[in-house]
Motif scaffolding. Structure first.
Motif, PDB file in Angstrom:
ATOM      1  N   LEU A  79       0.830  -1.208   0.000  1.00 15.55           N
ATOM      2  CA  LEU A  79       0.000   0.000   0.000  1.00 15.55           C
ATOM      3  C   LEU A  79       0.860   1.252   0.000  1.00 15.55           C
ATOM      4  O   LEU A  79       0.549   2.236  -0.693  1.00 15.55           O
ATOM      5  CB  LEU A  79      -0.916   0.007   1.229  1.00 15.55           C
ATOM      6  CG  LEU A  79      -2.113  -0.926   1.199  1.00 15.55           C
ATOM      7  CD1 LEU A  79      -2.842  -0.875   2.536  1.00 15.55           C
ATOM      8  CD2 LEU A  79      -3.068  -0.540   0.071  1.00 15.55           C
ATOM      9  N   TYR A  80       1.946   1.217   0.771  1.00 13.64           N
ATOM     10  CA  TYR A  80       2.851   2.368   0.854  1.00 13.64           C
ATOM     11  C   TYR A  80       3.416   2.728  -0.514  1.00 13.64           C
ATOM     12  O   TYR A  80       3.401   3.899  -0.914  1.00 13.64           O
ATOM     13  CB  TYR A  80       3.994   2.060   1.827  1.00 13.64           C
ATOM     14  CG  TYR A  80       5.135   3.043   1.737  1.00 13.64           C
ATOM     15  CD1 TYR A  80       5.109   4.233   2.458  1.00 13.64           C
ATOM     16  CD2 TYR A  80       6.234   2.801   0.911  1.00 13.64           C
ATOM     17  CE1 TYR A  80       6.147   5.156   2.358  1.00 13.64           C
ATOM     18  CE2 TYR A  80       7.276   3.710   0.809  1.00 13.64           C
ATOM     19  CZ  TYR A  80       7.230   4.875   1.527  1.00 13.64           C
ATOM     20  OH  TYR A  80       8.253   5.786   1.420  1.00 13.64           O
ATOM     21  N   TRP A  81       3.910   1.733  -1.231  1.00 15.12           N
ATOM     22  CA  TRP A  81       4.533   2.021  -2.528  1.00 15.12           C
ATOM     23  C   TRP A  81       3.507   2.464  -3.560  1.00 15.12           C
ATOM     24  O   TRP A  81       3.790   3.325  -4.402  1.00 15.12           O
ATOM     25  CB  TRP A  81       5.310   0.796  -3.014  1.00 15.12           C
ATOM     26  CG  TRP A  81       6.540   0.546  -2.203  1.00 15.12           C
ATOM     27  CD1 TRP A  81       6.767  -0.479  -1.332  1.00 15.12           C
ATOM     28  CD2 TRP A  81       7.713   1.369  -2.151  1.00 15.12           C
ATOM     29  NE1 TRP A  81       7.999  -0.361  -0.752  1.00 15.12           N
ATOM     30  CE2 TRP A  81       8.605   0.769  -1.237  1.00 15.12           C
ATOM     31  CE3 TRP A  81       8.102   2.543  -2.791  1.00 15.12           C
ATOM     32  CZ2 TRP A  81       9.861   1.308  -0.945  1.00 15.12           C
ATOM     33  CZ3 TRP A  81       9.355   3.085  -2.500  1.00 15.12           C
ATOM     34  CH2 TRP A  81      10.214   2.467  -1.595  1.00 15.12           C
ATOM     35  N   ILE A  82       2.308   1.916  -3.488  1.00 14.72           N
ATOM     36  CA  ILE A  82       1.249   2.336  -4.416  1.00 14.72           C
ATOM     37  C   ILE A  82       0.858   3.789  -4.162  1.00 14.72           C
ATOM     38  O   ILE A  82       0.760   4.603  -5.083  1.00 14.72           O
ATOM     39  CB  ILE A  82       0.023   1.413  -4.289  1.00 14.72           C
ATOM     40  CG1 ILE A  82       0.345   0.013  -4.823  1.00 14.72           C
ATOM     41  CG2 ILE A  82      -1.173   1.999  -5.042  1.00 14.72           C
ATOM     42  CD1 ILE A  82      -0.745  -1.012  -4.584  1.00 14.72           C
ATOM     43  N   LYS A  83       0.652   4.124  -2.885  1.00 15.64           N
ATOM     44  CA  LYS A  83       0.218   5.480  -2.538  1.00 15.64           C
ATOM     45  C   LYS A  83       1.346   6.497  -2.742  1.00 15.64           C
ATOM     46  O   LYS A  83       1.088   7.640  -3.139  1.00 15.64           O
ATOM     47  CB  LYS A  83      -0.285   5.506  -1.092  1.00 15.64           C
ATOM     48  CG  LYS A  83      -1.610   4.768  -0.909  1.00 15.64           C
ATOM     49  CD  LYS A  83      -2.157   4.892   0.483  1.00 15.64           C
ATOM     50  CE  LYS A  83      -3.480   4.145   0.626  1.00 15.64           C
ATOM     51  NZ  LYS A  83      -4.540   4.726  -0.198  1.00 15.64           N
ATOM     52  N   THR A  84       2.576   6.086  -2.486  1.00 10.62           N
ATOM     53  CA  THR A  84       3.708   6.984  -2.716  1.00 10.62           C
ATOM     54  C   THR A  84       3.845   7.294  -4.201  1.00 10.62           C
ATOM     55  O   THR A  84       4.123   8.434  -4.596  1.00 10.62           O
ATOM     56  CB  THR A  84       5.010   6.366  -2.179  1.00 10.62           C
ATOM     57  OG1 THR A  84       4.899   6.167  -0.764  1.00 10.62           O
ATOM     58  CG2 THR A  84       6.206   7.274  -2.458  1.00 10.62           C
TER      59      THR A  84
END
Length: 232
Positions: A87-92
Motif C-alpha cells: 500500500l505504501y509504494w502504491i500510494k507513494t
C-alpha cells in the motif's frame, strides 16, 4: 493532501510492527524459562542464551522467529507489514505523480512491491523444512531478493524526491531528506563491503549482528518517511 496523511500513518506502522515483532521474538527466545509448564513452551531450537545480538551476534533473527511459539508472532507481523508496504509504494507512487502533475511509471513502485512480495514468501516458508538443496537455495534467493529490491526501491525513491525537491519543498522536511540519503548510502556501502564475508563460511557472530542491524536500518527508512512528510 490526503495521500501524505495516509503515507505517514503507513510508514509509522511499517516501522513499528517489525521492530516490535523481532524484539519480542528475541525476548521469548532468551527468556524461554518464563514459558515453561505452559502451552507456550519454547521449542529447543528457538531457545537462546542471554544475548544482545545487535552487538554480540549471539543469535540470528531466523532462529528466534522460526519455531513455536515465536513464529505465531513473526509470520503474521511480517505478512501484515508486507501488505502495508505494498500500500505504501502504491500510494507513494500516486502522491509523486500528483505532486509533479503528470503520470509517470516510477520504477520504485515496482521494486517496492516486489520486495514486499518476497518478504511475504520468506515469512511463509520460514521454519518449513525440506532437505533439498534447491529448496535451501530458494529460501536464500527469496531473502536476498527482498533486501536487494527494497534497497533499490528506497534508492530510486530518494533520487526522485531529490530531483523534485524544488517542486515539493512545501510538503517535506529537507533535513530528513538528507538523513534518508545518508541512510540509503550507508545501506548500499555496508551491503557491498560485507558481501565477501556473508558469502563465505564462518564469521557467524558478525553475520548475525549484521542481520539484526541491517534489518533495523532498512525499516528505519520508513520512520524517516513518517518524519519526512509534513502534516497537512
Amino acid at each position: 493532501m490526503e495521500f501524505i496523511t495516509q503515507i505517514r500513518k503507513l510508514s509509522l506502522w511499517i516501522f513499528i510492527i517489525p521492530v516490535v515483532a523481532i524484539n519480542l521474538c528475541l525476548f521469548i527466545s532468551v527468556n524461554y524459562h518464563i514459558f515453561e509448564n505452559t502451552f507456550l513452551v519454547v521449542d529447543h531450537i528457538g531457545r537462546s542464551k542471554p544475548t544482545f545480538p545487535y552487538l554480540d551476534g549471539g543469535v540470528s533473527i531466523s532462529r528466534t522467529a522460526r519455531t513455536y511459539p515465536t513464529y505465531l508472532i513473526f509470520k503474521p507481523s511480517m505478512i501484515f507489514a508486507s501488505c502495508l508496504l505494498i500500500l505504501y509504494w502504491i500510494k507513494t507512487n500516486k502522491l509523486i505523480n500528483n505532486l509533479q502533475q503528470f503520470e509517470n511509471k516510477n520504477l520504485f513502485k515496482t521494486f517496492g512491491i516486489l520486495s514486499a512480495i518476497f518478504l511475504i514468501i520468506h515469512s511463509i516458508f520460514l521454519g518449513v523444512k525440506f532437505d533439498y538443496d534447491l529448496y535451501k537455495f530458494f529460501r536464500r534467493f527469496v531473502l536476498l531478493a527482498f533486501i536487494i529490491f527494497e534497497i533499490v526501491a528506497q534508492s530510486l525513491l530518494v533520487i526522485r524526491l531529490f530531483k523534485l525537491k524544488s517542486v515539493i519543498k512545501s510538503y517535506f522536511n529537507n533535513y530528513v531528506l538528507i538523513l534518508k540519503i545518508i541512510l540509503v548510502s550507508i545501506l548500499i556501502i555496508v551491503a557491498i563491503l560485507s558481501l565477501p564475508i556473508v558469502v563465505t563460511s564462518g564469521n557467524v557472530h558478525f553475520k548475525h549482528a549484521l542481520e539484526w542491524n541491517y534489518f533495523i536500518g532498512v525499516i528505519s527508512f520508513y520512520l524517516l518517511t513518517y518524519l519526512f512528510w509534513k502534516k497537512v
